[in-house]
Design a protein around this motif. Sequence first.
Motif: not given
Length: 539
Positions: A333-362
């Motif tokens: 679905e993300l490959a068929k909708c590149p805009e959504a893939q970019d939005k998801l990547r932007d959502d994850l960018a706030r952690f500056n490459g670090a792995d979100p904790t379980w609480d942050q994932l939630v």
Amino acid sequence: MPPVDFGLHAFLLLLGLWLCTKLFSYVSRAGSLTTKLNGPPSQSRIFGLLRYRLDAPDISTDYEEWAARYGPVFEIPVMFGAKQIMLTDPKALTHCYNSERAVYVKTNIQRLFIDEIFGRGVLSAEGENHKRQRKALTPAFSNAAIRRLTAVFYDSAYKLKSIWDERLESTSDGAIIEVQEWMNRIALDSIGIAGFSHDFRYIEGQQSAVTTAFEAISVFPVLLRLPTQRMRLFWDLRSSLNVIAQRLLVRMRSEKEAGVTEELADKSIIGLLMKAELADAELHMSQEEVVAQVECPAVGWIRDNIRYVILISRFNHNLIFFFSVSLTWALIELAKCPEAQDKLRDDLARFNGADPTWDQLVSELPYLDATVLEILRLHPPVSETLREAIYDDIIPLGTPIVTRSGETVSSDELALITVAKGSIISEPIRCINRSESFWGPDAKEFKPERWIGDITVPAKEFLGHRHLLTFHDGPRICLGKSFALAEFKAVLSVLVRNFVFEFPDGPTTKIEHHDAIVPRPKVAGQNGAKVPMKVRRVE
């Protein structure tokens, strides 16, 4: 020519007549006490609509159409004149989910399959036996336990990243990677370690009886006791995992005898199962029950525990990785909708490459959460569940319906139908999750934005996890749903932060269902359940 055994032939004839008589009596009683519902006409006196349902490209769309035509509760002709009651009414479904264990249970053929292949664990247990086993397992799926296991999910994701990085080292324009195979590998390795402290090393290419069985299983209940090639795979799998279970039991007993403290004991999910097996455990589980949970990491833990799913629908019995198929659909679905893939990547960018904790994932990644929920809505691993009424029952309805005789089933306060003991009901999960009447005119579209903010569509009437039926509901709601969501989010976050996923032929690439063990996604024209994608590093 060998002599004819007339006595045997007479016995078989009488047995057949007796079975037919019992079946006729069974069907007649259920038919006489159950409310006469509307529904599509039968195509065969013997097979009902069986052939049509097996041949339908997506039977859930037919269910949706029939619900609109005949009402939210309708019946479908099945074999030998019997009827199957289809429930799409929210109040009716809530009633049946909440009545599981007490009124609605797995059918005999379902339990035969599960018990014969995987042992008598929590998946096949009913009533008080299921309640006891589930209570013993519950601590293993607490927030604290999952928080501790999140690192395992990340470790598996980074093992995969390392292998893909090597493949991409020699190219600047990406490489074609068959992603579904790799999702299978990461699923099994993650669950092996987090579930019962065993590394299958499947990501690294190591084969075992477990991996071989998962790649090739497909069996019908009538063949359960025959030494076919596929059954031998099951038996080899159970034998291999029985060894793992026994080793863990011995280790846990040794730790107990040596006075090992709780902090030093095994912290995997299976560790808690082993403690339940010990004689002084608060909720004792027999060794047979414990081994049944461990014997198949993709089954003993299944719906009520970890990640794989026994899918009993479309008249066959299938084994599938919940996680691998869902994650493959996410990449599709993300490959068929590149805009959504970019939005998801932007959502994850706030952690500056670090792995979100379980609480942050939630709680701190709204678009990641929305993406995962939308995949589970559009592509539930279990498309339909069947249950049998072991007592006569009255099912309340939220919407009045018209019976076969033209009578409107309602009263001043409540609409209801009667269901006789022995009746089979169906909970068509995929149909409901994708229904336009519940999710709006864009219900068949991949649209994560529908999860941002409050849900206002009629689907809010369903009480399952976030108004979805993907994780079931009631006393048998998926015990491992938080585990599932944490693993899904952790692995997807690593993949999307590091790689861009595209189809070689562009976003309009046609995706089909590959009907093997269970419908899996495949790129049209591929030989088998293959999803080749162009994968490149994020710049």
